[in-house]
Design a protein around this motif. Structure first.
Motif, PDB file in Angstrom:
ATOM      1  N   LEU A  31       3.691   0.983  -2.105  1.00 53.73           N
ATOM      2  CA  LEU A  31       4.482   0.194  -3.042  1.00 53.73           C
ATOM      3  C   LEU A  31       4.445  -1.288  -2.684  1.00 53.73           C
ATOM      4  O   LEU A  31       4.410  -2.152  -3.574  1.00 53.73           O
ATOM      5  N   ALA A  35       3.154  -4.035  -5.330  1.00 50.40           N
ATOM      6  CA  ALA A  35       4.027  -5.143  -5.703  1.00 50.40           C
ATOM      7  C   ALA A  35       3.416  -6.487  -5.320  1.00 50.40           C
ATOM      8  O   ALA A  35       3.500  -7.463  -6.085  1.00 50.40           O
ATOM      9  N   LEU A  79      10.953  -5.697  -5.113  1.00 53.20           N
ATOM     10  CA  LEU A  79      10.326  -4.428  -4.716  1.00 53.20           C
ATOM     11  C   LEU A  79       9.509  -4.599  -3.443  1.00 53.20           C
ATOM     12  O   LEU A  79       9.560  -3.741  -2.547  1.00 53.20           O
ATOM     13  N   ARG A  80       8.758  -5.683  -3.344  1.00 56.71           N
ATOM     14  CA  ARG A  80       7.935  -5.897  -2.146  1.00 56.71           C
ATOM     15  C   ARG A  80       8.803  -6.035  -0.904  1.00 56.71           C
ATOM     16  O   ARG A  80       8.517  -5.433   0.142  1.00 56.71           O
ATOM     17  N   ALA A  83      10.513  -2.574  -0.144  1.00 55.16           N
ATOM     18  CA  ALA A  83       9.538  -1.578   0.312  1.00 55.16           C
ATOM     19  C   ALA A  83       9.003  -1.908   1.702  1.00 55.16           C
ATOM     20  O   ALA A  83       8.777  -1.012   2.522  1.00 55.16           O
ATOM     21  N   SER A 149      -1.743   1.883   1.985  1.00 57.20           N
ATOM     22  CA  SER A 149      -1.560   0.508   1.527  1.00 57.20           C
ATOM     23  C   SER A 149      -2.865  -0.066   0.993  1.00 57.20           C
ATOM     24  O   SER A 149      -2.889  -0.727  -0.059  1.00 57.20           O
TER      25      SER A 149
END
Length: 548
Positions: A31, A35, A79-80, A83, A149
């Protein structure tokens, strides 16, 4: 844990135990990449489009929709950040919990393994294996999220670049593939050897420093301080050179990452040159972040050599084969074949004789700390050589002449004997004439004793080892020079408490001493004459009585 377990098997076991945390870290890492790629790519598109709209005039600027892109950018930034926090917490928590379980597993394997193999490790080397080497393999857990990732970041970047131009998407995928292959080649050629050398050098430094620290009183007495400093400085310099080489390898990895990013970015921009300018910006910045997603994997590859060396070193420390358990003794009665007399707790036997005659070797064979010789002794009706050490050790509570202590508290050093409540700890200290000494400490039982008990006197260290033996519930108590270095008054109190404790618990006593006072506790006294060529101990009964 089986003594012959492979360290990689133990790591796989811990991966299964920490599976949920590792999955959470991988999902959060994916994620983060999604993001981050979306955030930078959309930001590039938005800023370029806004600039062009502003340059086109007031009407175009008024028609430009900036509300939706700016809201999405804020969402992606949140979000970044969130996460990334989840990934770091979950990944490091999984690694730390796994390492916390691996250390006692490794220690148990070493303690249960063949004594001859375990004793080849110095205390410094053993400490390096249990600390530095275990710490080095945490990358094996943390890097689990790196591939996720990379995959998520590459997929997102490729989609955004393809929106600008299919050729741009293809150029990005090709650039990331070249980046990954080049990084792998560099890691194997440069980082792996440097990492292995660095891990070995750190272990050598700690081993040398520990050995010299243990001998510091002798080194000072003989004026060898400068020599010792030079020895440590030499080992430290070798470690520094290895660390510099590893850092240089990391520099090459970073340079390759930067060069690959530049080349890939150039290819993506050229492939998307026919698209509108905001879309070119979208493709270019998405490409940058797509390659940046590989940074975690590149970092893991850089540390891979160090982790592999640590795994190999830990494997070398583990027993090579499982213990053959042989026969089980039927009881705790003891027969020393030279005496031809059966001894059963609460019997007491005292061993004395010249230094080097083999007294300590004999009791260490009984306790399972040395390989037993056939036809020298029997335990529970079974020849000692036919009983595995791990079946002999529970029958003896051993206080060695050379006491080894943890760099920890009084409490933790006592609890090496096994679980015990507060009352039992204080009772053992009372009998060892140490209770007043511990009460004088502001922290009491939790006061530190220093590295190998350096905050204690020689007599206090010996009595702490004796108190630890008092806490072990075993048929036989084995004491090697328990009152050496004590004044007569303290010795008398310790021996009176020992006599009372043996009588109350019904324990037998095997005592090694050259002092008359402790030997008076033993109706049976045996003179140890020396060692035969085959390693057996020659003994002559000095005084016999009814001790069975």
């Amino acid at each position: 844990m089986k003594p012959h377990a492979h360290i990689r098997d133990l790591v796989l076991e811990q991966r299964r135990v920490q599976r949920d945390r590792l999955r959470l870290a991988a999902a959060a890492g994916a994620l983060v990449s999604i993001a981050a790629v979306g955030l930078l790519g959309l930001s590039g598109w938005f800023l370029t489009g806004a600039a062009l709209a502003g340059a086109a005039g007031a009407a175009a600027a008024q028609a430009f929709n900036y509300m939706m892109p700016s809201a999405i950018i804020r969402l992606l930034a949140i979000l970044r950040t969130g996460a990334r926090y989840i990934e770091r917490v979950a990944g490091h928590e999984a690694a730390l919990k796994a390492l916390a379980r691996l250390r006692p597993q490794l220690f148990d394997a070493l303690a249960a393994g063949p004594v001859r193999q375990t004793l080849t490790l110095s205390s410094g080397e053993l400490s390096a294996r249990l600390v530095q080497d275990i710490d080095a393999i945490q990358t094996v857990f943390i890097r689990r999220s790196a591939t996720w990732s990379l995959g998520a970041g590459l997929a997102t970047a490729a989609v955004l670049a393809t929106i600008a131009s299919p050729l741009a998407g293809a150029a990005l995928v090709a650039g990331v593939a070249v980046t990954g292959v080049g990084g792998l080649i560099l890691a194997r050629a440069v980082s792996a050897p440097a990492g292995r050398a660095a891990q070995t050098a750190v272990g050598a430094l700690k081993s040398r420093l520990s050995a010299l620290e243990a001998a510091s009183p002798e080194l000072k007495a003989y004026g060898l301080d400068d020599w010792a400093v030079q020895e440590v400085a030499g080992a430290a310099a070798a470690s520094d050179r290895a660390q510099i080489a590893l850092a240089r390898a990391g520099g090459w990895m970073a340079a390759w990452q930067a060069a690959a990013t530049a080349l890939t970015l150039t290819g993506v921009v050229l492939a998307a040159r026919g698209a509108e300018q905001p879309m070119i910006a979208l493709a270019a910045l998405a490409a940058v972040m797509g390659i940046e997603s590989a940074a975690g994997l590149t970092g893991a590859l850089h540390l891979n050599g160090r982790a592999e060396e640590a795994l190999d070193r830990l494997d070398a420390a583990l027993p090579a084969a499982s213990i053959q358990h042989g026969r089980t003794p039927d009881g705790a009665d003891l027969v020393l074949n030279t005496l031809d007399q059966r001894l059963t707790p609460p019997a007491r036997i005292g061993l004395y004789g010249p230094s080097g005659a083999g007294k300590t070797s004999l009791i260490e064979r009984l306790c399972g700390l040395r390989d037993a010789l056939p036809d020298q002794a029997a335990l529970g009706g079974v020849d000692l050589a036919e009983i595995a050490p791990d079946l002999r050790r529970p029958l003896f509570a051993y206080a060695a002449q050379d006491v080894r202590l943890l760099d920890d508290s009084w409490r933790r050093n006592l609890l090496l004997a096994g679980p015990a409540d507060e009352a039992a700890l204080w009772a053992a200290l009372e009998d060892a004439q140490l209770a007043d000494r511990v009460r004088a400490e502001p922290q009491g039982l939790d006061a530190p004793v220093g590295p190998n008990g350096e905050r204690l006197s020689g007599g206090e260290r010996r009595r702490l080892g004796l108190a630890r033996a008092f806490l072990r519930n075993a048929p036989w108590m084995v004491l090697d020079e328990p009152t050496e270095g004590l004044d007569a008054e303290t010795e008398a109190r310790v021996l009176a408490a020992l006599d009372r404790r043996l009588a109350d618990g019904g324990q037998g006593l095997i005592l090694v001493s050259h002092r008359p006072a402790p030997m008076r506790l033993c109706p049976l006294q045996v003179r140890v004459e020396g060692l035969e060529p085959d390693g057996r101990v020659r003994m002559t009964p000095d005084r016999l009585s009814s001790v069975a």
